[in-house]
Design an enzyme around this catalytic site. Sequence first.
Site, PDB file in Angstrom:
ATOM      1  N   GLU A   1       0.841  -1.205   0.000  1.00  0.00           N
ATOM      2  CA  GLU A   1       0.000   0.000   0.000  1.00  0.00           C
ATOM      3  C   GLU A   1       0.877   1.256   0.000  1.00  0.00           C
ATOM      4  O   GLU A   1       2.020   1.223   0.472  1.00  0.00           O
ATOM      5  CB  GLU A   1      -0.888  -0.020   1.259  1.00  0.00           C
ATOM      6  CG  GLU A   1      -1.768   1.211   1.399  1.00  0.00           C
ATOM      7  CD  GLU A   1      -2.806   1.101   2.523  1.00  0.00           C
ATOM      8  OE1 GLU A   1      -2.753   0.126   3.307  1.00  0.00           O
ATOM      9  OE2 GLU A   1      -3.665   1.992   2.598  1.00  0.00           O
TER      10      GLU A   1
ATOM     11  N   ASN B   1     -12.070  -1.247  -0.858  1.00  0.00           N
ATOM     12  CA  ASN B   1     -11.381  -1.794   0.305  1.00  0.00           C
ATOM     13  C   ASN B   1     -12.097  -1.365   1.584  1.00  0.00           C
ATOM     14  O   ASN B   1     -12.417  -0.178   1.746  1.00  0.00           O
ATOM     15  CB  ASN B   1      -9.939  -1.256   0.358  1.00  0.00           C
ATOM     16  CG  ASN B   1      -9.253  -1.565   1.671  1.00  0.00           C
ATOM     17  OD1 ASN B   1      -8.841  -2.702   1.913  1.00  0.00           O
ATOM     18  ND2 ASN B   1      -9.144  -0.569   2.556  1.00  0.00           N
ATOM     19  N   GLU B   2     -12.363  -2.307   2.455  1.00  0.00           N
ATOM     20  CA  GLU B   2     -13.013  -2.003   3.744  1.00  0.00           C
ATOM     21  C   GLU B   2     -14.093  -0.932   3.566  1.00  0.00           C
ATOM     22  O   GLU B   2     -14.082   0.105   4.240  1.00  0.00           O
ATOM     23  CB  GLU B   2     -11.966  -1.591   4.802  1.00  0.00           C
ATOM     24  CG  GLU B   2     -11.005  -2.717   5.115  1.00  0.00           C
ATOM     25  CD  GLU B   2     -10.099  -2.480   6.334  1.00  0.00           C
ATOM     26  OE1 GLU B   2     -10.148  -1.392   6.936  1.00  0.00           O
ATOM     27  OE2 GLU B   2      -9.337  -3.404   6.679  1.00  0.00           O
TER      28      GLU B   2
ATOM     29  N   TYR C   1      -6.525  -8.572  11.542  1.00  0.00           N
ATOM     30  CA  TYR C   1      -5.293  -8.147  12.213  1.00  0.00           C
ATOM     31  C   TYR C   1      -5.269  -8.695  13.637  1.00  0.00           C
ATOM     32  O   TYR C   1      -6.291  -8.683  14.322  1.00  0.00           O
ATOM     33  CB  TYR C   1      -5.205  -6.613  12.246  1.00  0.00           C
ATOM     34  CG  TYR C   1      -4.848  -6.039  10.881  1.00  0.00           C
ATOM     35  CD1 TYR C   1      -3.534  -6.038  10.444  1.00  0.00           C
ATOM     36  CD2 TYR C   1      -5.831  -5.546  10.027  1.00  0.00           C
ATOM     37  CE1 TYR C   1      -3.183  -5.547   9.190  1.00  0.00           C
ATOM     38  CE2 TYR C   1      -5.494  -5.048   8.767  1.00  0.00           C
ATOM     39  CZ  TYR C   1      -4.172  -5.057   8.359  1.00  0.00           C
ATOM     40  OH  TYR C   1      -3.823  -4.585   7.123  1.00  0.00           O
TER      41      TYR C   1
ATOM     42  N   GLU D   1      -5.889  -8.970   3.656  1.00  0.00           N
ATOM     43  CA  GLU D   1      -5.006  -8.308   4.629  1.00  0.00           C
ATOM     44  C   GLU D   1      -5.001  -9.169   5.879  1.00  0.00           C
ATOM     45  O   GLU D   1      -6.066  -9.454   6.435  1.00  0.00           O
ATOM     46  CB  GLU D   1      -5.496  -6.897   4.989  1.00  0.00           C
ATOM     47  CG  GLU D   1      -5.331  -5.894   3.869  1.00  0.00           C
ATOM     48  CD  GLU D   1      -5.728  -4.475   4.253  1.00  0.00           C
ATOM     49  OE1 GLU D   1      -5.564  -4.093   5.430  1.00  0.00           O
ATOM     50  OE2 GLU D   1      -6.196  -3.760   3.351  1.00  0.00           O
TER      51      GLU D   1
ATOM     52  N   GLN E   1       2.299  -5.932   5.811  1.00  0.00           N
ATOM     53  CA  GLN E   1       2.472  -5.582   4.426  1.00  0.00           C
ATOM     54  C   GLN E   1       3.889  -5.947   3.983  1.00  0.00           C
ATOM     55  O   GLN E   1       4.649  -6.455   4.790  1.00  0.00           O
ATOM     56  CB  GLN E   1       2.211  -4.107   4.244  1.00  0.00           C
ATOM     57  CG  GLN E   1       0.752  -3.717   4.597  1.00  0.00           C
ATOM     58  CD  GLN E   1       0.306  -2.418   3.935  1.00  0.00           C
ATOM     59  OE1 GLN E   1       0.926  -1.932   3.006  1.00  0.00           O
ATOM     60  NE2 GLN E   1      -0.790  -1.841   4.424  1.00  0.00           N
TER      61      GLN E   1
HETATM   62  O1  AHR Z   1      -2.827  -2.112   6.506  1.00  0.00           O
HETATM   63  C1  AHR Z   1      -3.166  -0.860   7.010  1.00  0.00           C
HETATM   64  C2  AHR Z   1      -4.657  -0.588   6.864  1.00  0.00           C
HETATM   65  O2  AHR Z   1      -5.378  -1.488   7.634  1.00  0.00           O
HETATM   66  C3  AHR Z   1      -5.222  -0.736   5.491  1.00  0.00           C
HETATM   67  O3  AHR Z   1      -5.039   0.396   4.714  1.00  0.00           O
HETATM   68  C4  AHR Z   1      -6.663  -0.964   5.767  1.00  0.00           C
HETATM   69  O4  AHR Z   1      -7.307  -1.679   4.746  1.00  0.00           O
HETATM   70  C5  AHR Z   1      -6.659  -1.699   7.095  1.00  0.00           C
HETATM   71  O5  AHR Z   1      -7.603  -1.201   7.968  1.00  0.00           O
END
Ligand code: AHR
Length: 510
Positions: A28, A173-174, A246, A298, A345
């Site tokens: 990103e 995205n999201e 995450y 992600e 990432q």
């Molecule tokens: O990876 C960082 C951010 O986390 C990304 O931009 C987003 O999609 C997620 O919330």
Amino acid sequence: MVKKGKLIINLDEVIGNINPNIYGHFAEHIGELIYPGIWVGEDSKIPNIEGIRKDLVEALKKIRPPVIRWPGGCFADAYHWMDGIGPREERPIRVSFWGDEETNQFGTDEFLKFCSMVGAEPYICLNVGSGSPEEARSWVEYCNYSGNSYYAQLRAKNGHPEPYRVKYWGVGNENWGCGGCFTPREYASEYRRFANFIKGFCVPFSEWGKIELIACGHTEREWNRILMESLRDYLYLVDHLSIHYYFHAYGGDIKFSDEDYFNLLLSIQQLEYHIWQAITVVDHFAEQRKNIGIVVDEWGVWYPEANLKSKFRQQNTLRDAILAASVLNLFNRYCRKVVMANISQLVNVLQALFLTEGSKLIVTPTYHVFDMYKYHMANDALKAEISSPIIKEPPSPPKPFFVSIPLRKLKPLAALDASVSINRERKELVITLVNRSLDEEVETEILLRGDREMEDGRKIILTASDVREFNDFDAPERVKPSEETIRARDKGFVYMAPPHSVNTLIVKLK
Ligand code: AHR
């Protein structure tokens, strides 16, 4: 007393084929990922190939990256692709989603050049939040159209007459959050509009090539259910559903307690639960008509050290490698439905595989896991039964980062975690075995069920004196794998899995 475990491999029970894209990446425009993690410019003193870091290209090629997602992330829904094409000195500087001044020096042609240099498929995330179907359609046309249209001519003028044939396109995205704060019904209607003009009936398929669209899903089951329900009559427009996961707040990146370590590994069960719930939703709506894959585009660990101020940089220890290895084992076991995953990432940001400082580049313990797991790509995953000592009983529900994520009763944490695959020629087994015990080796009996026998092979081991070890610019090889041969005979062998270790065992079959 030595701890004992067992891994029984069922040669006749294939779970599914492991899509190489499970070993995918994410790059990103955030922090120092693109600049200077990938792009340094042609005039830089840092060795580069047409502006792209040479050291990165070389190290990345080694792990055979199958796919790279770009340009975001949250960045994507505020990005206008036309800003990033044409003569670099004429490209506008814009304020990005993350508040940085985006110079647009690394745009579509640079990204696609980077992918071709490292041998990865590109996966482009479209701007739904602040963009239009017209902007998205023209981006696909710019990349993939082979005729004489305005955008095809523009691509040729920018140095690439041949279409790029980009296969994977994310529709936002999201979009439940940074990508526009849509409700699932609103997003479904946006999705229909965008996808219709990219992949609908009258779109020149033969010219644009076969593209696959990824719809934005959620870890919240309700979002996925309403989205799929709303798209029920338009499933020809949906190829995959994405989720993000995450691992938040388990101590710091290098300072953490044993308790934090165990809680982090226990919470892999939450990810498994979210994958499972996404599968149940797509399978319910797609029924017999279509097999919609799950894309975890992600995933990774996010420590408090990584924030706007630190440019989302965090250190990466052996603990992160052990987590990555366990998550990749999980994806292998779910390969029937998980068709792609992208660690978050690639460089300098979150659970990065690479860290840079000026002209220096180092690889993290997580990089080594991708190197050790590449042997699974395109193999068939086999059913394996594990028995293992338990190393941690689950605590009462762990503290969630997002309160909306449902917390379930977790199972105890086993020391051993594994996945097994067999190559297409049916001549080689790949076993990836993680011992998550902090201080005890596990004597693991590895047994083959089926009419074949094992022959010698090799083992690659990633461990260190402590699970908190990491690589830095002064000691870039503190955590690195070692390789030895294995003596395997008949139906199996005994393997001593060192404490806190990731192990790849590659065994020949006769
Ligand atoms: O990876 C960082 C951010 O986390 C990304 O931009 C987003 O999609 C997620 O919330």
